[in-house]
Write an enzyme that holds these catalytic residues in place. Structure first.
Site, mmCIF file in Angstrom:
data_model
loop_
_atom_site.group_PDB
_atom_site.id
_atom_site.type_symbol
_atom_site.label_atom_id
_atom_site.label_comp_id
_atom_site.label_asym_id
_atom_site.label_seq_id
_atom_site.Cartn_x
_atom_site.Cartn_y
_atom_site.Cartn_z
ATOM 1 N N ARG A 1 26.748 37.342 32.320
ATOM 2 C CA ARG A 1 25.534 37.220 31.509
ATOM 3 C C ARG A 1 24.553 38.319 31.927
ATOM 4 O O ARG A 1 24.370 38.558 33.125
ATOM 5 C CB ARG A 1 24.897 35.856 31.733
ATOM 6 C CG ARG A 1 23.574 35.717 31.011
ATOM 7 C CD ARG A 1 23.050 34.315 31.098
ATOM 8 N NE ARG A 1 22.514 34.003 32.413
ATOM 9 C CZ ARG A 1 22.099 32.785 32.760
ATOM 10 N NH1 ARG A 1 22.211 31.785 31.927
ATOM 11 N NH2 ARG A 1 21.603 32.569 33.957
ATOM 12 N N HIS B 1 17.319 25.236 40.316
ATOM 13 C CA HIS B 1 18.258 26.198 40.891
ATOM 14 C C HIS B 1 18.742 25.828 42.290
ATOM 15 O O HIS B 1 19.852 26.175 42.674
ATOM 16 C CB HIS B 1 17.713 27.622 40.769
ATOM 17 C CG HIS B 1 17.835 28.103 39.358
ATOM 18 N ND1 HIS B 1 16.790 28.093 38.476
ATOM 19 C CD2 HIS B 1 18.923 28.480 38.638
ATOM 20 C CE1 HIS B 1 17.221 28.485 37.286
ATOM 21 N NE2 HIS B 1 18.507 28.725 37.349
ATOM 22 N N ASN C 1 21.721 23.283 29.997
ATOM 23 C CA ASN C 1 20.525 23.047 30.828
ATOM 24 C C ASN C 1 19.279 23.363 30.009
ATOM 25 O O ASN C 1 18.339 22.580 29.929
ATOM 26 C CB ASN C 1 20.542 23.930 32.080
ATOM 27 C CG ASN C 1 21.825 23.806 32.849
ATOM 28 O OD1 ASN C 1 22.517 22.797 32.732
ATOM 29 N ND2 ASN C 1 22.171 24.811 33.630
ATOM 30 N N ASP C 2 19.306 24.545 29.387
ATOM 31 C CA ASP C 2 18.157 24.912 28.561
ATOM 32 C C ASP C 2 18.212 24.240 27.200
ATOM 33 O O ASP C 2 17.185 23.784 26.693
ATOM 34 C CB ASP C 2 18.093 26.437 28.390
ATOM 35 C CG ASP C 2 17.421 27.078 29.593
ATOM 36 O OD1 ASP C 2 16.370 26.561 30.016
ATOM 37 O OD2 ASP C 2 17.944 28.072 30.123
ATOM 38 N N CYS D 1 28.590 26.416 29.558
ATOM 39 C CA CYS D 1 28.388 26.790 30.956
ATOM 40 C C CYS D 1 27.184 26.090 31.552
ATOM 41 O O CYS D 1 26.774 26.398 32.664
ATOM 42 C CB CYS D 1 28.264 28.300 31.084
ATOM 43 S SG CYS D 1 26.903 28.966 30.123
ATOM 44 N N ARG E 1 13.419 20.868 32.423
ATOM 45 C CA ARG E 1 14.614 20.716 33.264
ATOM 46 C C ARG E 1 14.284 20.630 34.748
ATOM 47 O O ARG E 1 15.115 20.251 35.559
ATOM 48 C CB ARG E 1 15.587 21.881 33.019
ATOM 49 C CG ARG E 1 15.027 23.219 33.397
ATOM 50 C CD ARG E 1 15.915 24.369 32.970
ATOM 51 N NE ARG E 1 16.971 24.649 33.932
ATOM 52 C CZ ARG E 1 17.823 25.657 33.803
ATOM 53 N NH1 ARG E 1 17.765 26.459 32.749
ATOM 54 N NH2 ARG E 1 18.740 25.877 34.716
ATOM 55 N N GLU F 1 21.262 28.331 23.700
ATOM 56 C CA GLU F 1 20.355 27.604 24.598
ATOM 57 C C GLU F 1 19.105 27.123 23.881
ATOM 58 O O GLU F 1 18.283 26.436 24.472
ATOM 59 C CB GLU F 1 19.902 28.525 25.744
ATOM 60 C CG GLU F 1 21.020 28.979 26.642
ATOM 61 C CD GLU F 1 20.540 29.941 27.703
ATOM 62 O OE1 GLU F 1 20.414 29.525 28.862
ATOM 63 O OE2 GLU F 1 20.294 31.115 27.371
ATOM 64 N N ARG G 1 25.741 34.597 36.755
ATOM 65 C CA ARG G 1 24.280 34.690 36.592
ATOM 66 C C ARG G 1 23.798 35.938 37.332
ATOM 67 O O ARG G 1 23.467 35.877 38.508
ATOM 68 C CB ARG G 1 23.599 33.462 37.204
ATOM 69 C CG ARG G 1 23.780 32.164 36.446
ATOM 70 C CD ARG G 1 22.953 31.056 37.101
ATOM 71 N NE ARG G 1 22.798 29.905 36.251
ATOM 72 C CZ ARG G 1 23.584 28.815 36.283
ATOM 73 N NH1 ARG G 1 24.578 28.748 37.137
ATOM 74 N NH2 ARG G 1 23.357 27.800 35.477
HETATM 75 C C1 PEP Z 1 21.834 26.875 30.831
HETATM 76 O O1 PEP Z 1 20.665 26.996 30.435
HETATM 77 O O2 PEP Z 1 22.543 25.873 30.586
HETATM 78 C C2 PEP Z 1 22.452 27.935 31.652
HETATM 79 C C3 PEP Z 1 23.729 27.902 31.963
HETATM 80 O O3 PEP Z 1 21.611 28.921 32.121
HETATM 81 P P1 PEP Z 1 20.646 28.753 33.411
HETATM 82 O O4 PEP Z 1 20.933 27.424 34.036
HETATM 83 O O5 PEP Z 1 20.924 29.894 34.316
HETATM 84 O O6 PEP Z 1 19.297 28.820 32.772
HETATM 85 MG MG MG Z 2 19.697 28.929 30.645
#
Ligand code: PEP
Ligand code: MG
Length: 560
Positions: free
Chosen positions: A323, A189, A447-448, A495, A458, A424, A287
């Site tokens: 979201r 993050h 990402n997930d 996203c 990650r 995800e 987010r």
């Molecule tokens: C993801 O997982 O790609 C996503 C956009 O959510 P976050 O990064 O907030 O987990």
């Molecule tokens: Mg995610």
């Protein structure tokens, strides 16, 4: 040539030049000298408390200005801990027993921190706040230099072992030239915040970072992940003049006329206008958990309504995808009783928590969203995070029905937004048809998704090679999702951070994405890349890439 080059993971396609400022919040206290004078030490303690209060008030004001009132609330909580009478009595009694003020503070806070650490959930998270307050007092008492992240000299490059999201939020892009951390991955993050703030940043450099001295001149190349220590004049000049694509405010299409929406990922109200200024067509991921972080209790229905209405008013007539609350994993919220889990990324996360045990929070958030949909100028879309089963999705849609029914009964204005699901998990990829029959859109969170498809954390720089969405397995998952969505007349967006890489835009258009949503910094580059893409060639490229046996072949296809 630079004296040395360190290699990490670049997270913002920008370069910065500046001087290293080491940020190390840890403070150690040496063993007590005997014979401290109790009166003098009591006096020093109360002066330190007064200084700490002044600092906290100043930091609260700067944060409220730069990021928002809600984010600033954490400093009020720290003031409460600072002036807690139980802690104060414990410190004074240790001073009376002959300890110097610093050791007395260390002992008194240490006892409380241990107590909180032994408790569950919300109480355990308090330990972090107490540690912050203790370290602040110790720094003042030991005369340690204070690095105030919100007030650094122009041209500072912050070096740290790690930066939390709230530490990153304190960095002022006007003065800070970048940051470099020893730990972290592309989708941690702190990295996501760096992109929102358009800060050059490199993470995951490892232990070699320690060898760079405070004050050394460095170039931070957020694209290649290189950190040049003591660059030569040419390297410095090259970094300074790297420029990005021009900002485009109009919608963009491919050379053959296919519209691809290029939207922004945001986490807090302060990021909305900068995203619009960089040419975002709308918001593809809000987010909302960031509205819940760094405070002592959840935002009220009205506060959430205001935040979402502000997003809708910043993007009138455009799509804004919000979201619902996504906590768990690395997103810890002190006042929610998040359980201690062996594998928090495989535990109570996202929609799982919203359905149970956070159903009340979920209901409040949905009421705020439905009210904002009626009043804001933009077009609200709401999506649910980490959905793995049709049962979860049906329950989430049921909660929207309940919120609508309650508002109807109360005679409060509301509108039902379009609904969507984040893809995800591998399960969501396989169930994409069923999901798309129930909602208007799917949004792929790479990402997930990459983390779960590749079984690669990650947040862990050691698995960064595997946590790469250009592995054919991930590309096949994306393609499958897009096909399933289109077969059910749903639109499909992305996203995850992958969407913001302009080198992958052609591939993503070819895989079938209708929308790409990213941290604001790369919007101009991605818009430019969409404008250069021809759909037929993109589809051909995507076919070769996802048919490839290995990532190296995908990269060859991309280079061709
Ligand atoms: C993801 O997982 O790609 C996503 C956009 O959510 P976050 O990064 O907030 O987990
Ligand atoms: Mg995610």
């Amino acid at each position: 040539m630079a004296e040395r080059t360190l290699q990490g993971i670049g997270v913002t396609p920008r370069s910065g030049v500046g001087s290293v400022v080491w940020y190390d919040p840890e403070i150690t206290v040496s063993d007590p000298d005997s014979g401290a004078d109790a009166d003098t030490e009591r006096e020093r303690f109360s002066e330190a408390v007064a200084t700490a209060r002044e600092e906290l008030e100043a930091e609260r004001d700067v944060t409220a200005d730069r990021v928002g009132e809600e984010e600033a609330a954490v400093f009020d909580a720290h003031i409460q801990f600072l002036e807690d009478p139980t802690v104060e009595r414990a410190v004074e009694s240790s001073i009376d027993d002959g300890l110097p003020a610093a050791n007395a503070v260390d002992d008194a806070f240490g006892g409380h921190i241990e107590q909180f650490e032994g408790m569950d959930g919300r109480m355990a998270e308090r330990a972090d706040d107490l540690r912050d307050v203790r370290d602040r007092l110790l720094r003042i008492l030991t005369g340690g230099d204070r690095v105030d992240l919100s007030d650094l000299p122009k041209g500072s490059v912050v070096f740290a072992q790690r930066l939390t999201p709230s530490e990153t939020a304190q960095l002022d892009p006007e003065t800070v030239a970048g940051f470099v951390t020893a730990t972290g991955g592309r989708t941690s993050h702190a990295a996501i915040f760096a992109r929102s703030l358009a800060l050059p940043a490199v993470v995951g450099v490892g232990d070699t970072l320690d060898s760079v001295a405070d004050g050394a001149e460095v170039v931070v190349d957020g694209e290649s992940g290189e950190v040049l220590v003591v660059p030569d004049a040419d390297e410095r000049a090259a970094a300074e003049k790297k420029e990005g694509a021009a900002v485009v405010h109009d919608a963009v299409e491919t050379t053959d006329g296919r519209h691809v929406e290029v939207a922004a990922n945001v986490g807090r109200p302060a990021e909305l206008q900068p995203a619009a200024d960089r040419g975002a067509d709308g918001v593809g991921l809000y987010r909302t958990e960031f509205l819940f972080l760094d405070r002592e209790s959840p935002p009220s229905e009205d506060e959430q309504y205001e935040a979402v209405t502000e997003a809708l008013d910043t993007f009138p007539d455009s799509r804004v995808v919000v979201r619902t609350l996504d906590v768990g994993g690395d997103k810890r919220i002190p006042y929610l009783d998040l359980p201690e889990e062996e594998n928090p990324f495989l535990g109570e996360r996202g929609i799982r928590r919203s359905l149970d045990p956070d159903s009340d929070l979920f209901a409040t958030q949905l009421r705020a969203l439905l009210r904002a949909a009626a009043d804001g100028a933009g077009e609200l879309n709401v999506m649910f995070p980490l959905v793995a089963t049709v049962e979860e999705l049906d329950a989430a849609i049921g909660a929207v029905d309940d919120a609508a029914a309650a508002l109807e009964d109360e005679g409060i204005d509301y509108e039902r937004p379009s609904l969507g699901v984040m893809v995800e998990t591998p399960s969501a990829v396989f169930m994409a048809e069923e999901f798309a029959q129930r909602v208007e859109f799917l949004s792929i969170g790479t990402n997930d998704l990459t983390q779960y498809v590749m079984a690669a954390d990650r947040e862990n720089e050691r698995t960064d090679d595997l946590h790469d969405p250009t592995h054919p397995a991930v590309l096949r998952a994306i393609h499958r999702t897009a096909e399933a969505a289109h077969a059910e007349d749903a639109w499909v967006g992305m996203c995850g951070e992958m969407a913001g890489n302009p080198d992958l835009t052609e591939l993503l258009v070819g895989l079938g994405l209708d929308e790409l949503s990213m941290s604001a910094v790369t919007i101009p580059e991605v818009k430019a890349a969409v404008g250069e893409t021809d759909t037929d060639s993109a589809v051909e490229l995507a076919g070769r890439a996802r048919g490839a046996p290995a990532r190296a072949d995908v990269h060859d296809a991309l280079r061709d």
